[in-house]
Design an enzyme around this catalytic site. Structure first.
Site, mmCIF file in Angstrom:
data_model
loop_
_atom_site.group_PDB
_atom_site.id
_atom_site.type_symbol
_atom_site.label_atom_id
_atom_site.label_comp_id
_atom_site.label_asym_id
_atom_site.label_seq_id
_atom_site.Cartn_x
_atom_site.Cartn_y
_atom_site.Cartn_z
ATOM 1 C CD GLU A 1 42.380 46.644 41.531
ATOM 2 O OE1 GLU A 1 41.324 46.431 42.168
ATOM 3 O OE2 GLU A 1 42.936 45.800 40.842
ATOM 4 C CG HIS A 2 41.733 52.379 44.069
ATOM 5 N ND1 HIS A 2 41.606 52.895 45.327
ATOM 6 C CD2 HIS A 2 42.621 51.358 44.169
ATOM 7 C CE1 HIS A 2 42.410 52.222 46.147
ATOM 8 N NE2 HIS A 2 43.037 51.282 45.465
ATOM 9 C CG LEU B 1 43.985 37.427 47.152
ATOM 10 C CD1 LEU B 1 44.555 36.021 47.269
ATOM 11 C CD2 LEU B 1 43.944 37.841 45.687
ATOM 12 C CD GLU C 1 34.738 45.909 53.909
ATOM 13 O OE1 GLU C 1 34.200 44.806 53.685
ATOM 14 O OE2 GLU C 1 35.911 46.168 53.625
ATOM 15 C CG ASP D 1 36.672 43.877 47.590
ATOM 16 O OD1 ASP D 1 37.115 43.973 46.423
ATOM 17 O OD2 ASP D 1 37.193 44.430 48.564
HETATM 18 C C1 GLA Z 1 39.593 47.236 47.850
HETATM 19 C C2 GLA Z 1 38.175 47.745 48.076
HETATM 20 C C3 GLA Z 1 37.381 47.741 46.776
HETATM 21 C C4 GLA Z 1 38.137 48.420 45.644
HETATM 22 C C5 GLA Z 1 39.581 47.905 45.582
HETATM 23 C C6 GLA Z 1 40.409 48.660 44.575
HETATM 24 O O1 GLA Z 1 39.556 45.879 47.513
HETATM 25 O O2 GLA Z 1 37.517 46.955 49.025
HETATM 26 O O3 GLA Z 1 36.132 48.352 46.966
HETATM 27 O O4 GLA Z 1 38.102 49.808 45.782
HETATM 28 O O5 GLA Z 1 40.216 47.967 46.831
HETATM 29 O O6 GLA Z 1 39.950 48.443 43.289
#
Ligand code: GLA
Length: 376
Positions: free
Chosen positions: A30-31, A119, A154, A166
């Site tokens: 994540e991130h 999601l 985006e 995503d």
């Molecule tokens: C959101 C962003 C992704 C990613 C996640 C965290 O979903 O759109 O690019 O950074 O947060 O992992």
């Protein structure tokens, strides 16, 4: 009403085709995406469907089952179309900006990806429209280029500073697989992820917590990571390894920044370790990595909220092998790795914990790995 029904009703004709793109759950990582590191998402069976047909050149109209009025636009510049239709206009803009001849189109959208739950409902919308316009126009856009085109829509058109997780998940995931993605090179490996065969399941717990401060806090995390990389003299935090971590942290004065860096560096390693365990068929053993990821998001990256922390704690207390928040944070969903046979008990335990804390009830379901974006 389905997307095809809305199309017929609104435009009085049959669509040329239907295209679908899924939401995603990120198993771990994540991130890490905008730090050029690793992620491991799988696609959800929940998806966005775009019914699409031709329109005169330079004209686009989009309507959906969740908005009253259709939105029409011509050639636009970033930000000109706002709201949900901005994601669609952003895709048109991004393809055109990359030099593609985008066909005019009429579009009708339907989706069962829960909105605002972390999601990736927006990536599902972008990816379904992107795939449709590419097919409709016969554009030569290889699969591996597509996520970055959707991400630009985006980042530049909508103005959200997100990474490539995503859109990659929505476009490149495959049924029964988790997508191991290197966010620097865009190299992928499709990792077999058939939990049912092992009597295991991923329980998704939507905290139904209202998203708050998401945009500002997300941007602040990203800025802090980029500043840290700059101070450390590396292109991105991905270049700091666990072995370098102590030395790197010693070079940073700011305690908050140190914790942000520690999350990213340890999280990248957890993704690599998870992939190794899955490849070795040791699925249950990824549990502690999931839980460690959650602790890191809670304590070091500070992106969790009480609702997701309680979901993790109660799922673990009910016997889950591991649990963590998934997605950008500040609400959204938790995933828990459980024995399928214990699904009902786990859900009951989480619901009881929510009731006791007087939180809005969570929504829980078992997630399986579905296919990526496709023409239906
Ligand atoms: C959101 C962003 C992704 C990613 C996640 C965290 O979903 O759109 O690019 O950074 O947060 O992992």
């Amino acid at each position: 009403m389905s997307a095809a029904d809305v199309f017929r009703q609104r435009y009085g004709t049959e669509p040329a085709g239907l295209w679908a793109a899924p939401g995603r759950v990120n198993l771990i990582g994540e991130h890490t995406d905008y730090n050029e590191g690793y992620v491991l998402p799988f696609a959800l069976p929940q998806r966005t469907i775009a019914a699409v047909g031709p329109a005169p050149a330079g004209e686009w109209t989009v309507c959906s089952t969740f908005a009253d009025e259709p939105v029409s636009f011509g050639v636009t510049e970033p930000g000109e179309v706002s709201g949900w239709a901005g994601y669609v206009a952003g895709i048109v803009w991004s393809l055109r900006d990359a030099g593609f001849e985008v066909p005019g189109a009429r579009i009708a959208i339907d989706s069962d990806v829960p909105l605002g739950s972390g999601l990736s409902s927006s990536a599902a919308l972008e990816s379904s429209v992107l795939t449709a316009l590419i097919d409709l126009g016969g554009l030569d856009v290889p699969l591996e280029r597509r996520p970055a085109l959707a991400q630009r829509a985006e980042n530049v058109y909508v103005g959200a500073p997100t990474g490539i997780l995503d859109q990659s998940a929505s476009i490149r995931c495959q049924e029964g697989r988790a997508l191991f993605l290197d966010c620097r090179t865009y190299e992928i490996d499709q990792i077999p992820f058939d939990l049912a065969a092992e009597g295991l399941a991923i329980l998704v717990i939507n905290s139904n917590a209202p998203h708050q401060h998401v945009d500002g806090e997300y941007g602040a995390r990203r800025k802090s990571c980029e500043e840290a990389a700059h101070i450390l003299g590396v292109p991105a935090l991905r270049d700091v390894t666990p072995d370098d971590l102590a030395e790197a942290l010693a070079k940073l004065d700011d305690d908050v920044m140190r914790r942000r860096v520690r999350h990213i560096v340890t999280e990248d390693q957890r993704v690599l370790d998870t992939v190794e365990l899955l490849r070795a068929g040791r699925t249950r053993d990824i549990g502690p990595l999931l839980t460690a990821s959650h602790a890191s998001m809670r304590d070091d990256f500070e992106i969790t909220v009480p609702q997701v922390d309680i979901a993790v704690e109660s799922a673990l207390a009910a016997g889950a092998y591991g649990a963590r928040m998934t997605g950008g944070g500040f609400g959204g969903c938790v995933l828990a790795l459980i024995d399928t046979a214990r699904a009902d008990e786990t859900v009951a335990a989480v619901e009881a914990a929510y009731a006791e804390a007087t939180f809005t009830a969570p929504t829980c379901w078992i997630a399986t790995a579905g296919p990526g974006a496709t023409r239906l």
